[in-house]
Enzyme design. Sequence first.
Site, mmCIF file in Angstrom:
data_model
loop_
_atom_site.group_PDB
_atom_site.id
_atom_site.type_symbol
_atom_site.label_atom_id
_atom_site.label_comp_id
_atom_site.label_asym_id
_atom_site.label_seq_id
_atom_site.Cartn_x
_atom_site.Cartn_y
_atom_site.Cartn_z
ATOM 1 C CG ASN A 124 72.476 1.209 4.025
ATOM 2 O OD1 ASN A 124 73.235 2.081 4.449
ATOM 3 N ND2 ASN A 124 71.599 1.443 3.069
ATOM 4 C CG ASP A 137 62.074 -4.816 1.670
ATOM 5 O OD1 ASP A 137 62.260 -5.915 2.222
ATOM 6 O OD2 ASP A 137 61.105 -4.076 1.939
ATOM 7 C CG ASP A 162 58.766 2.481 -2.574
ATOM 8 O OD1 ASP A 162 59.225 2.890 -1.480
ATOM 9 O OD2 ASP A 162 59.009 1.354 -3.023
#
Length: 372
Positions: free
Chosen positions: A22, A81, A178
Site C-alpha cells: 500500500n 496492519d 487509533d
Amino acid sequence: PPRLGDSYGVLPRPCRALVLLNPQSGAGRALEDFQAVVQPMLAEADIATTVFITERPHHAHEKVRDEDLSQWDTLVVMAGDGLLYEVVNGLMERPDWEDIMKKPLCILPGGSGNALAASINHYAGNDHVAKKKLLTNCAFILCKGLHTQMDLVSLSTASGKRLFSFLGFGWGFISDVDIDSEKYRRLGNARFTLGTLQCLAKLRVYQGRLSYLPAVPEQGTAPAPRDSHAPVTNGQAGRILPPAGTEAAGALPADSLLVPLCQPVPTHWTVVPEEEFVTVYAIYQSHLGTNLLMAPAARLHDGCIHLFYLKAGISRVALLKLFLAMGRGTHLDLNCPHLRYVPVRAFRLEPRAAAGIMTVDGEVLACEPVQG
C-alpha cells in the site's frame, strides 16, 4: 531463539513471493523503502517478487479472494496492519480457505502502527527497534524463510458479520486514539502519542457488559462443566472436528466455544461486575504498536486472547502513567486498581448504547454486541 514445542517450516529455494504493497500506508514511503531496503535483500536470498500495488481500500482483499495464488510460495504484506487484515479476511472468503491459509504470510512494516511486525520482532528475540531497523529485521526473517503457525480470532457481531482478526479487538479509549489519530498518519508512530494526549483531554466512559471464558479457571469459580457435547478434538491443539457430515466443504470453522449473541453467555463464563469502562482491549499479540508492549506474555500460537479492561474512575494522570509504562511493558507492575488483565479463550462485549468506536486490527467496526 525458537522456544521448545515451536515447529518452524522453511520456504523453498528459490522462492516466489507476491508482495501486496500500500503506497499510502504510514507516512507514504512504503514503496521507496521496499525498493531501497527490502528488494536487494530478497534478491540476495533468491526470492523472486511480484509487486502488487493497491490503489484503493479492499483492492488487496479482492485480489487474494479471487485470484489463483498457486504460483506463489508466500504472500508478503508491505504496509500497516490494516492491509494484512484485508488479506486475511479475503483469504478466509475463498472456498479453498483451509488450504490457502497454510500458505505462509509475511508482514513487512510499512505503516504507522506495525503492531504485528513489532510482535514478531519481539518473539524472534530481537532488541526493541523501530522504523528502518524493524523493517530490516522483518525482511531478514523472510530471507531466512522461517515460518510458524499463528492464531486467528473469529469475531461475530450482532448484525451477522463474521471477521477474522490476528491482532486485537478494542472499544473505548484505545480505539478512539487509533481512529482519531488517523489525521496525523504522516507523523508515523508519533501520531499515537498525539492522539493519546488528545483523547486524555476529553476522557470518556463507555457503558456495557463484558463477559469471558477464562483460559485458566479463576479462584472461587466452579470448574467448567464437562458438557456431553464438548467439542471433539483430533489430537491437534485447537483443531475442532465438527460432528461428521455437518459442515460442507469450504464452510468456515465452527465457533465451538460461543453460543449465539441472542442467548446469555454459558454459566461457566465470568461476567464482569462493573459496567462502566474507559477501554476494553482483547489482544492476541505482544505489541499494540511499535512502542506499546501491551501483552508481554503473548506468543504467536498460545491459543489465548489477552483481555485488558480499564474501569471507570481512573484519573488522567494514572492513565498517562499506564501508557508510558506500556512502552516498556511494565504497566501491570504499577498495580493500578482500575486495570484488569485476564487471559481468556473467548469473550463477549455488549455495549449499552451504540456509543464509541470499535476496532478490529485497527480498522473501524460499527459499535454493537460482538464476541470472539
